[in-house]
Design an enzyme around this catalytic site. Sequence first.
Site, PDB file in Angstrom:
ATOM      1  N   GLU A 317       0.814  -1.225   0.000  1.00  0.00           N
ATOM      2  CA  GLU A 317       0.000   0.000   0.000  1.00  0.00           C
ATOM      3  C   GLU A 317       0.847   1.274   0.000  1.00  0.00           C
ATOM      4  O   GLU A 317       0.550   2.211   0.741  1.00  0.00           O
ATOM      5  CB  GLU A 317      -0.933  -0.006   1.227  1.00  0.00           C
ATOM      6  CG  GLU A 317      -1.887  -1.169   1.238  1.00  0.00           C
ATOM      7  CD  GLU A 317      -2.733  -1.264   2.499  1.00  0.00           C
ATOM      8  OE1 GLU A 317      -3.910  -1.600   2.379  1.00  0.00           O
ATOM      9  OE2 GLU A 317      -2.217  -1.018   3.603  1.00  0.00           O
TER      10      GLU A 317
HETATM   11  C1  TNX Z   1      -4.509  -4.037   4.337  1.00  0.00           C
HETATM   12  S1  TNX Z   1      -3.047  -6.431   3.888  1.00  0.00           S
HETATM   13  C2  TNX Z   1      -3.254  -3.839   4.890  1.00  0.00           C
HETATM   14  C3  TNX Z   1      -3.139  -3.419   6.278  1.00  0.00           C
HETATM   15  C4  TNX Z   1      -4.469  -3.334   6.951  1.00  0.00           C
HETATM   16  C5  TNX Z   1      -5.343  -4.460   6.487  1.00  0.00           C
HETATM   17  C6  TNX Z   1      -6.650  -4.547   7.193  1.00  0.00           C
HETATM   18  C7  TNX Z   1      -1.876  -5.427   3.854  1.00  0.00           C
HETATM   19  C8  TNX Z   1      -0.607  -5.902   3.358  1.00  0.00           C
HETATM   20  N1  TNX Z   1      -2.091  -4.163   4.254  1.00  0.00           N
HETATM   21  O1  TNX Z   1      -2.462  -2.184   6.369  1.00  0.00           O
HETATM   22  O2  TNX Z   1      -4.263  -3.406   8.328  1.00  0.00           O
HETATM   23  O3  TNX Z   1      -5.574  -4.300   5.119  1.00  0.00           O
HETATM   24  O4  TNX Z   1      -7.338  -5.706   6.845  1.00  0.00           O
END
Ligand code: TNX
Length: 506
Positions: A317
Amino acid sequence: MSEPAFQRRELGDVIPVPADVRPDPAADFTIDEGTAIRTAPGSAAARRVGEHLAALLRPATGYALPVDEETGTIALLLDGDGLSDGGFADGDEGYRLEISAAGVTVRAAAPAGLFAAVQTLRQLLPAAIDAPGPQSGDWVLPGGRIVDRPRFGYRGVMLDIARHFFTADEIKSYIDSLVQFKINHLHLHLTDDQGWRLEIDGWPRLTEVSGGAGTGVDGAGPGYLTRAGYADLVAYAAERFVTIVPEIDMPGHVNAAQVAYPELTADGVAVAVRTDIEVGYSSLAAGKEETYAFIEDVVREVAALTPGPYLHIGGDEAQATTADDYRTFIQRVLPLVAKYGKRVVGWHEMAGMELPETAIPQFWAVAATDDGTARAAANGSKVIMSPADRAYLDMKYTAASPLGLDWAGLIDVEQAYGWDPADRLPGVGEENVLGVEAPLWSETLRTLTDVRTMTFPRLPAVAEIGWSPRATHDWASFRRRLAAFAPRWRNQGIAFHPSPEVPWVG
Ligand code: TNX
């Protein structure tokens, strides 16, 4: 349906279901006050597994259960030779378990296999074995033979201690509940926008400021692991054959680091503490040398504290990092991790870059395909499978679940069980899969009870998918075996969600 606490168990009633089970109901063994545990001569590790078994059995049985290398009707042996007909080609975790009226013999090529067998034995005893104090009844083990070994070498859980902190004691207790399902890796998400939870030499403000009061989601309590506390946790896990996989998330998810050290922002200007649950707004500066000096210090230190082979660099992200900067950044960080002797794991976004074949992408998406992960697999990388719509322990069970998020959907046990890691992604087949991991993000979770409620009963589903041969996967069988855990978890004081799909016992 109710089951008396002392009901005799069937030999195959284990999660994860063993690879090969041959019951012999005429050969039951009963543990009594004269039972002792004999461990492989000259092996301190086998001895420790024997002590672990004794410690599991003593409270409820009230028996002495001495452990030594000479006598005992429960034998834990390190005997690779006896295994040839069991077909143990790979892995330290395989074992052969024989139960006869005269006693119990476990043979394994390595202590990890003995430990796996101990988890099987525990489940083969009546549910009363998990009670905290003495119970009276017959401690019958069902007769027959089990030959077992894991399908995948990596079976993990991730705990996010950045959004809400969980203490070392809470994490230890969590490990104890996970190993019962033959989980052998615990990935700790140590840093994120809200908090930084591992003390780093030379960068004290990371934990003084970003592990301090108000750094949990919505301003929840402080907390971080000291270096000594982390090392102690790693050792505790290792005694239970669990490898800790530390994650330092970068280049995104770094607001807490930037609060502590404003020089880690692009313009050097201080940023505000964030305790909301937005993602994708923070980034390290890919063009600043200070960034890599910081990362090298952190990687060196985390690597030195971590005997396991892996260091997770996050990489997810990174919406606040340009594509060029992301590439520059990952290409700078990969060699740093190698320099300190660790193998990189990263969320699958990292696989959009050129990766060495030693790097391990962790697939977490809901999408049916991922080109980067497939390309990495074709280049020789092993992949950890954590598809969010199946393996995410932080998704709500139902729309009414008070805990959890729902961006990847609602996940009850059948959904968590009904997939296969080797046909989930085009280009990622059996030989490309290192294993499975069930991540538990903690935005909505404040207590260990919350953590357990989200973990159980879904984690056993992911554990079985990771350990048991594909041909054994069967929802009706799994659901029936899972039902028997209600009294066991109650006896252990482990909170769980009473999924209506499961015909819970008791
Ligand atoms: C996505 S999954 C994220 C996290 C959040 C999560 C909540 C991932 C690699 N990154 O930053 O906590 O969703 O479900």
